[in-house]
Design a protein around this motif. Structure first.
Motif, mmCIF file in Angstrom:
data_model
loop_
_atom_site.group_PDB
_atom_site.id
_atom_site.type_symbol
_atom_site.label_atom_id
_atom_site.label_comp_id
_atom_site.label_asym_id
_atom_site.label_seq_id
_atom_site.Cartn_x
_atom_site.Cartn_y
_atom_site.Cartn_z
ATOM 1 N N SER A 1 0.215 -7.255 16.874
ATOM 2 C CA SER A 1 0.165 -5.797 16.931
ATOM 3 C C SER A 1 1.567 -5.208 16.933
ATOM 4 N N PHE A 2 2.464 -5.851 17.635
ATOM 5 C CA PHE A 2 3.849 -5.367 17.682
ATOM 6 C C PHE A 2 4.489 -5.433 16.302
ATOM 7 N N GLN A 3 4.295 -6.548 15.604
ATOM 8 C CA GLN A 3 4.862 -6.699 14.267
ATOM 9 C C GLN A 3 4.238 -5.704 13.296
ATOM 10 N N ARG A 4 2.940 -5.503 13.356
ATOM 11 C CA ARG A 4 2.256 -4.589 12.448
ATOM 12 C C ARG A 4 2.698 -3.148 12.703
ATOM 13 N N ALA A 5 2.957 -2.810 13.958
ATOM 14 C CA ALA A 5 3.399 -1.459 14.279
ATOM 15 C C ALA A 5 4.775 -1.180 13.674
ATOM 16 N N GLN A 6 5.610 -2.208 13.578
ATOM 17 C CA GLN A 6 6.937 -2.018 13.013
ATOM 18 C C GLN A 6 6.918 -1.960 11.498
ATOM 19 N N THR A 7 6.087 -2.790 10.875
ATOM 20 C CA THR A 7 6.136 -2.899 9.422
ATOM 21 C C THR A 7 4.978 -2.210 8.724
ATOM 22 N N GLY A 8 3.915 -1.909 9.431
ATOM 23 C CA GLY A 8 2.731 -1.337 8.795
ATOM 24 C C GLY A 8 1.889 -2.452 8.188
ATOM 25 N N GLY A 9 0.704 -2.132 7.809
ATOM 26 C CA GLY A 9 -0.177 -3.131 7.228
ATOM 27 C C GLY A 9 -0.792 -2.609 5.944
ATOM 28 N N LEU A 10 -1.098 -3.527 5.039
ATOM 29 C CA LEU A 10 -1.691 -3.143 3.759
ATOM 30 C C LEU A 10 -3.053 -2.504 3.954
ATOM 31 N N ALA A 11 -3.835 -3.021 4.886
ATOM 32 C CA ALA A 11 -5.154 -2.443 5.129
ATOM 33 C C ALA A 11 -5.048 -1.003 5.634
ATOM 34 N N ASP A 12 -4.036 -0.733 6.465
ATOM 35 C CA ASP A 12 -3.836 0.636 6.946
ATOM 36 C C ASP A 12 -3.432 1.559 5.806
ATOM 37 N N LEU A 13 -2.578 1.050 4.916
ATOM 38 C CA LEU A 13 -2.137 1.859 3.786
ATOM 39 C C LEU A 13 -3.299 2.181 2.860
ATOM 40 N N VAL A 14 -4.046 1.170 2.475
ATOM 41 C CA VAL A 14 -5.162 1.373 1.557
ATOM 42 C C VAL A 14 -6.258 2.194 2.218
ATOM 43 N N GLY A 15 -6.507 1.985 3.485
ATOM 44 C CA GLY A 15 -7.518 2.768 4.182
ATOM 45 C C GLY A 15 -7.160 4.233 4.258
ATOM 46 N N GLY A 16 -5.895 4.527 4.381
ATOM 47 C CA GLY A 16 -5.464 5.905 4.452
ATOM 48 C C GLY A 16 -5.441 6.600 3.100
ATOM 49 N N LEU A 17 -5.205 5.837 2.036
ATOM 50 C CA LEU A 17 -5.107 6.434 0.714
ATOM 51 C C LEU A 17 -6.468 6.705 0.084
ATOM 52 N N GLY A 18 -7.427 5.866 0.336
ATOM 53 C CA GLY A 18 -8.707 5.987 -0.346
ATOM 54 C C GLY A 18 -8.661 5.266 -1.683
ATOM 55 N N TRP A 19 -9.748 5.321 -2.432
ATOM 56 C CA TRP A 19 -9.805 4.537 -3.673
ATOM 57 C C TRP A 19 -8.961 5.157 -4.775
ATOM 58 N N LYS A 20 -8.851 6.473 -4.826
ATOM 59 C CA LYS A 20 -8.030 7.114 -5.858
ATOM 60 C C LYS A 20 -6.547 6.839 -5.609
ATOM 61 N N GLY A 21 -6.135 7.005 -4.379
ATOM 62 C CA GLY A 21 -4.737 6.751 -4.041
ATOM 63 C C GLY A 21 -4.352 5.298 -4.244
ATOM 64 N N SER A 22 -5.282 4.380 -3.919
ATOM 65 C CA SER A 22 -5.012 2.951 -4.121
ATOM 66 C C SER A 22 -4.866 2.640 -5.599
ATOM 67 N N GLY A 23 -5.721 3.242 -6.421
ATOM 68 C CA GLY A 23 -5.627 3.034 -7.874
ATOM 69 C C GLY A 23 -4.321 3.547 -8.435
ATOM 70 N N ILE A 24 -3.894 4.715 -7.977
ATOM 71 C CA ILE A 24 -2.625 5.273 -8.437
ATOM 72 C C ILE A 24 -1.466 4.394 -7.990
ATOM 73 N N LEU A 25 -1.517 3.892 -6.762
ATOM 74 C CA LEU A 25 -0.463 3.002 -6.265
ATOM 75 C C LEU A 25 -0.367 1.735 -7.108
#
Length: 71
Positions: free
Chosen positions: A31-55
Motif C-alpha cells: 500500500s505504501f509503494q502504491r500510494a507513492q507510484t500509483g497503480g494501473l488499475a486506479d488509473l484505468v478505473g478513473g479514466l473509464g473505457w473511453k479514456g483508457s482507449g485514448i491513452l
C-alpha cells in the motif's frame, strides 16, 4: 439488493474498504509503494473505457513516432 444498482467502480471501492477493515496492516508495504507510484488499475478505473482507449492510442502513436525519429 445493493449489488443490482452498484457500478463496478463503487463495487471495487466497497470491497477494498471491507478488506481494509478485516486486515488493516496486511499489505502495508504494498500500500505504501502504491500510494507513492500509483497503480494501473486506479488509473484505468478513473479514466473509464473511453479514456483508457485514448491513452492506449496515444501510447501507440508515441511509440510509432519514436521509432520513426530514432532510426
Amino acid at each position: 439488493m445493493r449489488d443490482e444498482n452498484e457500478t463496478p467502480e463503487s463495487s471495487r471501492e466497497r470491497m477494498r474498504q471491507e478488506e481494509l477493515k478485516r486486515n488493516p496492516a496486511g499489505n502495508l508495504n504494498d500500500s505504501f509503494q502504491r500510494a507513492q507510484t500509483g497503480g494501473l488499475a486506479d488509473l484505468v478505473g478513473g479514466l473509464g473505457w473511453k479514456g483508457s482507449g485514448i491513452l492506449i492510442l496515444v501510447l501507440i502513436i508515441v511509440g510509432i513516432l519514436a521509432a520513426i525519429f530514432l532510426n
